[in-house]
Enzyme design. Sequence first.
Site, short mmCIF file in Angstrom:
data_model
loop_
_atom_site.label_atom_id
_atom_site.label_comp_id
_atom_site.label_asym_id
_atom_site.label_seq_id
_atom_site.Cartn_x
_atom_site.Cartn_y
_atom_site.Cartn_z
N GLU A 265 0.84 -1.21 0.00
CA GLU A 265 0.00 0.00 0.00
C GLU A 265 0.87 1.25 0.00
O GLU A 265 1.79 1.36 0.79
CB GLU A 265 -0.92 -0.02 1.23
N HIS B 158 -25.28 -3.40 -0.82
CA HIS B 158 -26.43 -3.44 -1.72
C HIS B 158 -27.04 -4.83 -1.80
O HIS B 158 -26.33 -5.83 -1.70
CB HIS B 158 -26.01 -2.99 -3.12
C1 LIG Z 1 -19.03 7.93 -3.96
C2 LIG Z 1 -18.95 6.44 -3.88
C3 LIG Z 1 -20.00 5.70 -3.34
C4 LIG Z 1 -19.93 4.33 -3.27
N1 LIG Z 1 -20.92 3.64 -2.64
C5 LIG Z 1 -20.84 2.30 -2.53
C6 LIG Z 1 -21.81 1.59 -1.81
O1 LIG Z 1 -22.70 2.19 -1.19
N2 LIG Z 1 -21.76 0.24 -1.80
C7 LIG Z 1 -20.77 -0.42 -2.44
O2 LIG Z 1 -20.77 -1.64 -2.42
N3 LIG Z 1 -19.78 0.22 -3.08
C8 LIG Z 1 -19.80 1.58 -3.13
N4 LIG Z 1 -18.81 2.26 -3.77
C9 LIG Z 1 -17.74 1.50 -4.39
C10 LIG Z 1 -16.69 1.06 -3.40
O3 LIG Z 1 -16.35 2.11 -2.54
C11 LIG Z 1 -15.45 0.62 -4.18
O4 LIG Z 1 -15.85 -0.35 -5.07
C12 LIG Z 1 -14.36 0.04 -3.30
O5 LIG Z 1 -14.09 0.85 -2.19
C13 LIG Z 1 -13.12 -0.15 -4.14
O6 LIG Z 1 -12.13 -0.71 -3.33
P1 LIG Z 1 -10.69 -1.00 -3.90
O7 LIG Z 1 -10.00 -1.77 -2.88
O8 LIG Z 1 -10.80 -1.53 -5.25
O9 LIG Z 1 -10.05 0.44 -4.10
P2 LIG Z 1 -9.26 1.37 -3.07
O10 LIG Z 1 -9.95 1.44 -1.79
O11 LIG Z 1 -8.99 2.65 -3.78
O12 LIG Z 1 -7.90 0.61 -2.84
C14 LIG Z 1 -6.83 0.71 -3.71
C15 LIG Z 1 -5.57 0.97 -2.94
O13 LIG Z 1 -4.46 0.88 -3.78
C16 LIG Z 1 -3.49 1.80 -3.38
N5 LIG Z 1 -2.58 2.03 -4.51
C17 LIG Z 1 -2.85 2.63 -5.68
N6 LIG Z 1 -1.75 2.65 -6.47
C18 LIG Z 1 -0.77 2.05 -5.78
C19 LIG Z 1 0.61 1.78 -6.06
N7 LIG Z 1 1.17 2.11 -7.21
N8 LIG Z 1 1.33 1.15 -5.12
C20 LIG Z 1 0.79 0.79 -3.94
N9 LIG Z 1 -0.50 1.04 -3.62
C21 LIG Z 1 -1.27 1.65 -4.53
C22 LIG Z 1 -4.32 3.00 -3.01
O14 LIG Z 1 -3.62 3.86 -2.14
C23 LIG Z 1 -5.54 2.36 -2.35
O15 LIG Z 1 -5.42 2.28 -0.94
C24 LIG Z 1 -18.83 3.65 -3.80
C25 LIG Z 1 -17.77 4.39 -4.31
C26 LIG Z 1 -17.81 5.77 -4.32
C27 LIG Z 1 -16.64 6.54 -4.75
#
Ligand SMILES: Cc1cc2nc3c(=O)[nH]c(=O)nc-3n(C[C@H](O)[C@H](O)[C@H](O)COP(=O)(O)OP(=O)(O)OC[C@H]3O[C@@H](n4cnc5c(N)ncnc54)[C@H](O)[C@@H]3O)c2cc1C
Lengths: 488, 418
Positions: free
Chosen positions: A34, A52
Site C-alpha cells: 500500500e 447493496h
Molecule cells: C461515492 C462512492 C459511493 C460508493 N458507494 C458504494 C456503496 O454504497 N456500496 C458499495 O458496495 N460500493 C460503493 N462504492 C464502491 C466502493 O467504494 C469501491 O468499489 C471500493 O471501495 C473499491 O475498493 P478498492 O480496494 O478496489 O479500491 P481502493 O480502496 O482505492 O484501494 C486501492 C488501494 O491501492 C493503493 N494504490 C494505488 N496505487 C498504488 C501503487 N502504485 N502502489 C501501492 N498502492 C497503490 C491506493 O492507495 C488504495 O489504498 C462507492 C464508491 C464511491 C466513490
Amino acid sequence: MSKARVAIIGAGIVGASIARVLSRYENLEVHLIEMEVDVGWGVSKANTAILHAGYDDDPNLYPNRAKYCVRGNYLWRKWTKQLQIRASWNGSLVLSFSEEDEEELYNLLERGERNGVKGLRIIEKDEIQKLEKNASPSATLALWAPTAGQISPFEAVTALVENAVENGVILHLETKVLDIVEDGTRVTKLVTNNGEIEVDWVINATGLYADYIAELVGGSEFKITPRRGEYFLFDSTAEPKVSRILFPAPKPKSKGVVVTTTVDGNLMIGPNATDLPEEEKENKETTQEGLEEVWINASKLVKSLPSKSKVIKTFAGLRPEPTGGDFIIKPHDSLLGFINVAGMRSPGLTSAPAVAYEIPKMLLHLGARLVLKKNWNPTRKRIIRFSEVSNRRKNKLIAMNPLYGNIVCQCEMVTEAEVVEAIRRGARTIEGVKLRTRAGMGRCQGAFCRAKIAMILSRELKIKPWQVRVKGAGSEIGVGDLFSLLHE
Amino acid sequence: MYTYDLIVIGGGASGIAAAIKAKELGVKKVALVDEKSYLGGVLPQCIHSGFGLVYFKEDLTGPEFTEKLVQKAKKLSFDVYSDTFVFKIIYRDYFEKLVYAVSKHGIKKLKTKTIVYSAGCRERSIYEIGVVGSRPSGIFTAGEAQTLMDIYGIMPGKNIVIVGSGDVGLIMARRFALQGANVKAVIEIMPYPGGLTRNIVQCLNDFNIPLLLSHSVLRVIGKDRIEEVEVCKVDESKKCIEDSIFRIKCDTLIISAGLVPRVELLEDLGISIDPLTKSAVVNDRLETSLPGIFVAGNALVVNDLVDYAVEQGEVAAQGASEFVFNNGISAAQWKKIKLNGNIRFFVPQLISGERDVIMYGRVISPEEKVKLEINEIKKEISFFRVRPSEMIRLRLNKDELSSVKTKSLTFSISKRSE
Ligand SMILES: Cc1cc2nc3c(=O)[nH]c(=O)nc-3n(C[C@H](O)[C@H](O)[C@H](O)COP(=O)(O)OP(=O)(O)OC[C@H]3O[C@@H](n4cnc5c(N)ncnc54)[C@H](O)[C@@H]3O)c2cc1C
Ligand SMILES: Cc1cc2nc3c(=O)[nH]c(=O)nc-3n(C[C@H](O)[C@H](O)[C@H](O)COP(=O)(O)OP(=O)(O)OC[C@H]3O[C@@H](n4cnc5c(N)ncnc54)[C@H](O)[C@@H]3O)c2cc1C
C-alpha cells in the site's frame, strides 16, 4: 515446502479481502502493498457504505457486478460476525415519484429476481410509511429490499488487514509500486520506492490507479476515470433520521442520491455523480454546486432533513469507473502471474468478499497449488468502545487500565486507552486514530481533541509533537516547537 | 452514593464563580467537576490581558485571572473533581438529579439537588461555515491553535489566513504575528469587524495585518497540507460577486467563525432550547425548564467578557441556593421576554418581576443613535452605538418591574427619532 509469493497491490477493501482469503493457504507468502501510510485510504474510505441487495446491476450488461454483489452481500453477514465489523441490516427502499419511476421499480424487481436477490417486494404508500416514517409522502410505490445493509467501510478494511496479518500476511505501508519486472513469460519482481519484492503472482487491486498499474505490464485496454460523489454528514443528535436506506429510482450514471443513517448513527446524504478527467485521481474536492444538488435531491426522498446547522462534515469520494462499466476480474491475456481486479466501482464494497474468493480459483486454474492451513484464525476482535459498554463494564475497564478513565474526544467519548490501542494496531496519524476510534468525528470535528491525540501519538511513536502527521506525508500538525524556541 | 446540594459542571470562570457564590450563600455540600487537570476553562490559554476589569477592578491576563479566582475558592470548602468528565445527567425528580462522571478512578455517580451547568462553548468548524474544496491538514479553529501554541508548544504554521474578525480571531492574528508568522489576512464576511475596536487597533493595525471586510473564503486547495484558499468579495446579501475571486497562498487556515454553547447533555434531558441562543431557555435565576438545573457562562450565552460569565455563575448560584433553602424558585407568574427590531437575542427569556434581573443581549447589525424600549415599564435607554460584537447588559430592578401586569415584556431596539 517452498512457498509461492503473491503480491497484492492496494490495501483497499478489495485488496484486503483478497489478502484475508489468501491467508488461508499454507503454501502462499502473501504481501499486501500500500502506498499510503495506512490501509483503506483510497476509494474505500469515502463512499456510501451500503451493502447493496443486488437488484441494480443488469446481468446482461454487467455480469460481474450482478453476480458478485448478491454473493458479497450474503458473505458479509458471516465476515462481519467473524471480524466484529459493525453492520446494520436495515433494508433499502427505492422510492418512485412518477409513472416512469414506477416502471423502473418493476424493472428492478425483475432484474433482482434474475440476480437471485431474496425478499424483494413492491410496496404501497401505507407500508412505505410503516417501514420508514420519514419517507416522503409523495412516494407512490417503493421497492423494498430487506437484505440491504450498511457497514463501516474503514473498519472493514482495518479488520480484514488485521486478520490477514494475524494469519501471516506481510503488510508493506508507504510502499508504492513503480514498476513490474517480467521475464518474457511471467512476472518476477515489483519495483517500489522501498526496494524490490520478488514475486510469482501479482494482483492489481489499486482502485483508481488500476489502469496505471495494468499499463506497466502492457496489453490492457481499460482506463479508470474518477466519478466524484459528494456528501453531507449530520451530527448524531440531528433529527429526523431514517431507519432504512432510501434511494430514488436509479439513473444510468449512478443509483442517485441516498438518504441513510450510518452504522455510527449519523444521518448521511449523497452522493451526486460528476465525471472528472482521467488524471484527476486525487480530486476529492467538494463543490458548492455539487453539494446543492445533493441537498435538493435528498430533500425529495424524505419528509424533512435536519437543518443545515446540524451538518458536521461535507466530503467527497471518487468512484473508479472502468471502460465498459463492469468489474474487470481476470488474468492478463499473455503474461503469466498478473491478475487484474480493477474497475471496482459501486457495488465494489459489497462485492469484495465474493470477488476475493475468485482469486484462489483463478490461481488454481492457472496452475498454482494451494494447501489450506490447519490453524487459520477466522476471527478478529474489535477495539472496545468505552462509550458503548455498560457502567459496570466501564468500571472494570478503568480498574484494568486507568487510561480508560481519560476522555480524549468529548463529542464521541473516546478514551486514551482506545487511542493507544489504535496506535498499537497500526495508526500512525491523527486520521488513522480517528478512523479507528471515532475520536474527532463528532460535532466539533476534532477542535477539542486533535492536540491531545497529537501528544499521545508523539509519546507512543517517540517523535516530537509538531512532527505528528494529521494525514499523509507532508501533513505534520505543526512546523516547529515553541517551547524550545523560547529556551534557545 | 455521594449526595450534594449543588454540583457545578465545568470549572471555567463561571463555574468557579458559581461554586464560590453558593458557598458564600451558605449552601453546604457543593462539588465542582471539570474534565481538565486544571481549573479555569479557556482562561489559562488566554495569555493576553483584558480580563477582570469589572470583577477584580484590575486588568489581568487569563492565567492571572484564574489564579485570583482559584485563590478565592481555596478559602472555601467544596469538593473539586478534576480530570473528571461528566457524560450523563439524569433528572430523577424535582429534588434529585444524578450526575455520571468518569475519571481514572472509575465511574462516579453523584446525587444532587441542583446543578449549575457551565460547560462553556465550542467553536464552529470549517464545515459549518460552508467552505468547500479539499480537506488537508493545516486547518484549525482559533481555540485549537491557541491550545497547540500555549498549552502544548506546537507552532501550527508560518503563513496564516484567519477567517472571522471576532475577538478570538483578532487575538490569534496577533498571537501568530508575535511568534514571527506571516499573517496574510483576516477575512470577514460582514461589512464591519466582529471584534472590539481596541482589538482591531492592538491586534491588526499595530502589526499591519490586512482586514478584508465583505470577503468570504470559498474553497480550500491542497492535498496533504493546505496550499491556498480561494477568496471572494461578497455583496450585501453575502453572495459572492462574480469576477472578484482571488487566491491567497498559505499553509494554515484559522477558523474563528463563531461559538456555540455546549448543551448536549442538557438537550439529552429534553430541556427547552432557544433557537436564537442555541442554549437553554432560562428564567431570571438562570434556571432551565427542568427545576433545579441552571445554566451559566458561555454555555448559556457566548460572552465577550469574562466578568459577565462570572456574573452569570453567581446568579445561577443564587438560584441554586434559593432552590436548596426554599425548595424551588418562586414566581407568581413568569413573564415572557419578546423581541422586536434590531435584536438577536436576550437572556433570560422569562422573568418573575419579583426581583432584580440582569439582562444580556446582542443586536443583529451595527446601528448608531438607537434606543432600547421596554414599553410595559416605560423604560427607554439610548445608545450612541450598538454592535453585534458588544453584548448589551442591563439591570432591571424589582421596583420598576413590580407594576407590570402583562404576561410579557417586549424589548425593541430602533433608531432614535430626532
Ligand atoms: C461515492 C462512492 C459511493 C460508493 N458507494 C458504494 C456503496 O454504497 N456500496 C458499495 O458496495 N460500493 C460503493 N462504492 C464502491 C466502493 O467504494 C469501491 O468499489 C471500493 O471501495 C473499491 O475498493 P478498492 O480496494 O478496489 O479500491 P481502493 O480502496 O482505492 O484501494 C486501492 C488501494 O491501492 C493503493 N494504490 C494505488 N496505487 C498504488 C501503487 N502504485 N502502489 C501501492 N498502492 C497503490 C491506493 O492507495 C488504495 O489504498 C462507492 C464508491 C464511491 C466513490
Ligand atoms: C481567545 C479568547 C479571548 C478572550 N478574551 C477575553 C478578554 O480579553 N477579556 C474578557 O473579559 N474575556 C475574554 N474572553 C471571554 C472569556 O474568557 C470567557 O467568556 C469565559 O472565560 C468563559 O467561561 P466559562 O466558564 O463560561 O467557560 P469555559 O472557560 O469554557 O469553561 C468550561 C469548562 O467546562 C469544562 N467542561 C465542559 N464539558 C464538561 C463535561 N462534560 N464534564 C466536565 N467538564 C466539562 C471544560 O473543560 C471547561 O474547563 C475570551 C475568550 C477567548 C476564547
